[in-house]
Design an enzyme around this catalytic site. Sequence first.
Site, PDB file in Angstrom:
ATOM      1  N   LYS A  41      -0.730   5.066   4.551  1.00  0.00           N
ATOM      2  CA  LYS A  41      -2.079   3.756   5.433  1.00  0.00           C
ATOM      3  C   LYS A  41      -1.341   4.500   6.641  1.00  0.00           C
ATOM      4  CE  LYS A  41      -3.709  -0.847   4.411  1.00  0.00           C
ATOM      5  NZ  LYS A  41      -5.431   0.147   5.169  1.00  0.00           N
ATOM      6  N   HIS A  93       0.355  -1.276  -0.322  1.00  0.00           N
ATOM      7  CA  HIS A  93       0.083   0.170  -0.203  1.00  0.00           C
ATOM      8  C   HIS A  93       1.225   0.697  -0.461  1.00  0.00           C
ATOM      9  CE1 HIS A  93      -3.458  -2.545   1.196  1.00  0.00           C
ATOM     10  NE2 HIS A  93      -3.958  -1.317   0.678  1.00  0.00           N
TER      11      HIS A  93
HETATM   12  N1  LIG Z   1     -13.026  -1.438   1.945  1.00  0.00           N
HETATM   13  C1  LIG Z   1     -12.396  -0.637   1.329  1.00  0.00           C
HETATM   14  O1  LIG Z   1     -12.627  -0.845  -0.273  1.00  0.00           O
HETATM   15  C2  LIG Z   1     -10.969   0.873   1.557  1.00  0.00           C
HETATM   16  C3  LIG Z   1     -10.920   1.089   2.619  1.00  0.00           C
HETATM   17  N2  LIG Z   1     -10.242   1.584   3.299  1.00  0.00           N
HETATM   18  C4  LIG Z   1     -10.498   2.141   4.396  1.00  0.00           C
HETATM   19  O2  LIG Z   1     -10.799   3.470   4.660  1.00  0.00           O
HETATM   20  C5  LIG Z   1      -9.963   3.720   5.619  1.00  0.00           C
HETATM   21  C6  LIG Z   1      -9.967   5.739   5.115  1.00  0.00           C
HETATM   22  O3  LIG Z   1      -8.885   5.497   4.154  1.00  0.00           O
HETATM   23  P1  LIG Z   1      -7.964   6.881   3.265  1.00  0.00           P
HETATM   24  O4  LIG Z   1      -9.465   7.452   2.446  1.00  0.00           O
HETATM   25  O5  LIG Z   1      -7.275   6.591   2.607  1.00  0.00           O
HETATM   26  O6  LIG Z   1      -7.305   7.735   5.468  1.00  0.00           O
HETATM   27  P2  LIG Z   1      -7.359   9.625   5.200  1.00  0.00           P
HETATM   28  O7  LIG Z   1      -6.507   9.787   6.722  1.00  0.00           O
HETATM   29  O8  LIG Z   1      -7.192   9.916   4.072  1.00  0.00           O
HETATM   30  O9  LIG Z   1      -9.336   9.799   5.706  1.00  0.00           O
HETATM   31  C7  LIG Z   1     -10.000   9.856   6.452  1.00  0.00           C
HETATM   32  C8  LIG Z   1     -10.408  10.942   6.965  1.00  0.00           C
HETATM   33  O10 LIG Z   1     -11.359  10.880   7.977  1.00  0.00           O
HETATM   34  C9  LIG Z   1     -11.113  11.899   8.293  1.00  0.00           C
HETATM   35  N3  LIG Z   1     -11.852  12.139  10.339  1.00  0.00           N
HETATM   36  C10 LIG Z   1     -11.009  11.455  11.481  1.00  0.00           C
HETATM   37  N4  LIG Z   1     -11.793  11.581  12.118  1.00  0.00           N
HETATM   38  C11 LIG Z   1     -12.729  11.523  11.862  1.00  0.00           C
HETATM   39  C12 LIG Z   1     -14.387  11.661  13.049  1.00  0.00           C
HETATM   40  N5  LIG Z   1     -14.608  11.154  13.911  1.00  0.00           N
HETATM   41  N6  LIG Z   1     -14.906  11.911  11.546  1.00  0.00           N
HETATM   42  C13 LIG Z   1     -15.196  12.923  10.472  1.00  0.00           C
HETATM   43  N7  LIG Z   1     -13.779  12.436  10.410  1.00  0.00           N
HETATM   44  C14 LIG Z   1     -12.801  11.720  10.523  1.00  0.00           C
HETATM   45  C15 LIG Z   1      -9.484  12.178   8.529  1.00  0.00           C
HETATM   46  O11 LIG Z   1      -9.344  14.012   8.538  1.00  0.00           O
HETATM   47  C16 LIG Z   1      -9.764  12.541   6.756  1.00  0.00           C
HETATM   48  O12 LIG Z   1      -9.621  13.292   5.480  1.00  0.00           O
HETATM   49  C17 LIG Z   1      -8.619   3.031   6.231  1.00  0.00           C
HETATM   50  O13 LIG Z   1      -9.545   2.816   7.638  1.00  0.00           O
HETATM   51  C18 LIG Z   1      -8.740   2.796   4.802  1.00  0.00           C
HETATM   52  O14 LIG Z   1      -8.281   1.067   5.388  1.00  0.00           O
HETATM   53  C19 LIG Z   1      -9.349   2.508   2.419  1.00  0.00           C
HETATM   54  C20 LIG Z   1      -9.463   2.630   0.956  1.00  0.00           C
HETATM   55  C21 LIG Z   1     -10.245   1.159   0.437  1.00  0.00           C
HETATM   56  O1  LIG Z   2      -6.237   1.963   2.923  1.00  0.00           O
HETATM   57  C1  LIG Z   2      -6.282   1.675   1.986  1.00  0.00           C
HETATM   58  O2  LIG Z   2      -6.030   2.403   1.051  1.00  0.00           O
HETATM   59  C2  LIG Z   2      -6.905   0.873   1.861  1.00  0.00           C
HETATM   60  N1  LIG Z   2      -7.479  -0.128   2.778  1.00  0.00           N
HETATM   61  C3  LIG Z   2      -8.376  -0.961   2.851  1.00  0.00           C
HETATM   62  C4  LIG Z   2      -7.867  -2.163   3.769  1.00  0.00           C
HETATM   63  O3  LIG Z   2      -6.951  -2.329   4.427  1.00  0.00           O
HETATM   64  O4  LIG Z   2      -7.753  -3.562   3.490  1.00  0.00           O
HETATM   65  C5  LIG Z   2      -8.959  -1.214   1.191  1.00  0.00           C
HETATM   66  C6  LIG Z   2      -7.988  -1.062   0.482  1.00  0.00           C
HETATM   67  O5  LIG Z   2      -6.983  -2.304   0.428  1.00  0.00           O
HETATM   68  C7  LIG Z   2      -7.002   0.171   0.387  1.00  0.00           C
END
Ligand SMILES: NC(=O)C1=CN([C@@H]2O[C@H](COP(=O)(O)OP(=O)(O)OC[C@H]3O[C@@H](n4cnc5c(N)ncnc54)[C@H](O)[C@@H]3O)[C@@H](O)[C@H]2O)C=CC1
Ligand SMILES: O=C(O)C1=N[C@H](C(=O)O)C[C@H](O)C1
EC number: 1.17.1.8
Length: 265
Positions: free
Chosen positions: A155, A151
């Site tokens: 992350k 990643h």
């Molecule tokens: N299920 C999936 O397909 C995917 C899951 N993810 C997961 O999604 C999560 C976020 O990933 P990213 O967008 O890359 O992170 P990021 O750090 O870019 O975004 C997270 C956002 O949440 C905000 N935040 C923090 N605390 C908050 C609160 N209490 N209330 C509202 N907003 C708050 C932050 O200020 C930030 O803007 C991670 O856990 C990641 O692993 C990421 C990509 C795909």
């Molecule tokens: O943080 C990410 O970027 C992603 N988070 C998810 C995970 O932890 O599995 C999904 C994807 O891998 C991207």
Amino acid sequence: MTTAPDQQPVPTAPGDAPVINVGVLGARGRMGTEVVKAVNDAEDLELVAMVDEGDWLFGLADAGTQVVVDFTRPDVVMDNIRFCIDNNIHCVVGTTGFDEDRLSTIAEWLAPKPDVGVIIAPNFGIGALLLMRFAQDAARFFPSVEVVELHHPNKVDAPSGTAVRTARLIAAARREADMPPAPDATTDALPGARGADVEGVPVHAVRLAGLVAHQEVLMGAAGETLTLRHDSYDRASFMPGVLLAVREIGRRPGLTVGIEGLLGL
Ligand SMILES: NC(=O)C1=CN([C@@H]2O[C@H](COP(=O)(O)OP(=O)(O)OC[C@H]3O[C@@H](n4cnc5c(N)ncnc54)[C@H](O)[C@@H]3O)[C@@H](O)[C@H]2O)C=CC1
Ligand SMILES: O=C(O)C1=N[C@H](C(=O)O)C[C@H](O)C1
């Protein structure tokens, strides 16, 4: 627009289906930004709230949010889900960090709210879901298996939620096939050299500038290996799965883990 029995105008999407009011939690993050774009581009969805750290969660309820999409952080996501359930808002969660304890807690919160849905999806990418399925199917044929997730360096968690789920699915398939532990004669290793142990499956996490989200499952048997690999080069890859969950959640009250069932996988 159509007119509801109480004569209040209700916006409708093409085909006369009611529009779904969507709120995004983590709206200024990498995933949240992409979700905002995707919802704005969808004719049957209306973006009514964008909430990020420091904003007032009640803004979601005040805006008439029907479905929240949460891409925040593992340490805050449970509070967000609790708020949504308490306020009868469906919740599509992509944030990572869920174990059995957390899932049981959410199920308890949902018990008195039979109409509310929560979907927790470790990965919304179709290719990633297929990789998991293929790995599960192949697991019983290969004595050795290792999972490598790769990643972007921003992350916050490791290993990825997807890798943990993949390893658990593989471990379950191996148990079902009565397989012994994978062969490994290592008796001397620096801590961490063999990765994290997820139910007997080693999981390795790489963090590298230039990457987005990638995963390999390596399987080995006498004289052959099988490598399954999936690459998300752009966060747009997660959006069809997110939008599917948003559209479906109203028909799926209770707790759903993974969107495989929504895709017929
Ligand atoms: N299920 C999936 O397909 C995917 C899951 N993810 C997961 O999604 C999560 C976020 O990933 P990213 O967008 O890359 O992170 P990021 O750090 O870019 O975004 C997270 C956002 O949440 C905000 N935040 C923090 N605390 C908050 C609160 N209490 N209330 C509202 N907003 C708050 C932050 O200020 C930030 O803007 C991670 O856990 C990641 O692993 C990421 C990509 C795909
Ligand atoms: O943080 C990410 O970027 C992603 N988070 C998810 C995970 O932890 O599995 C999904 C994807 O891998 C991207």
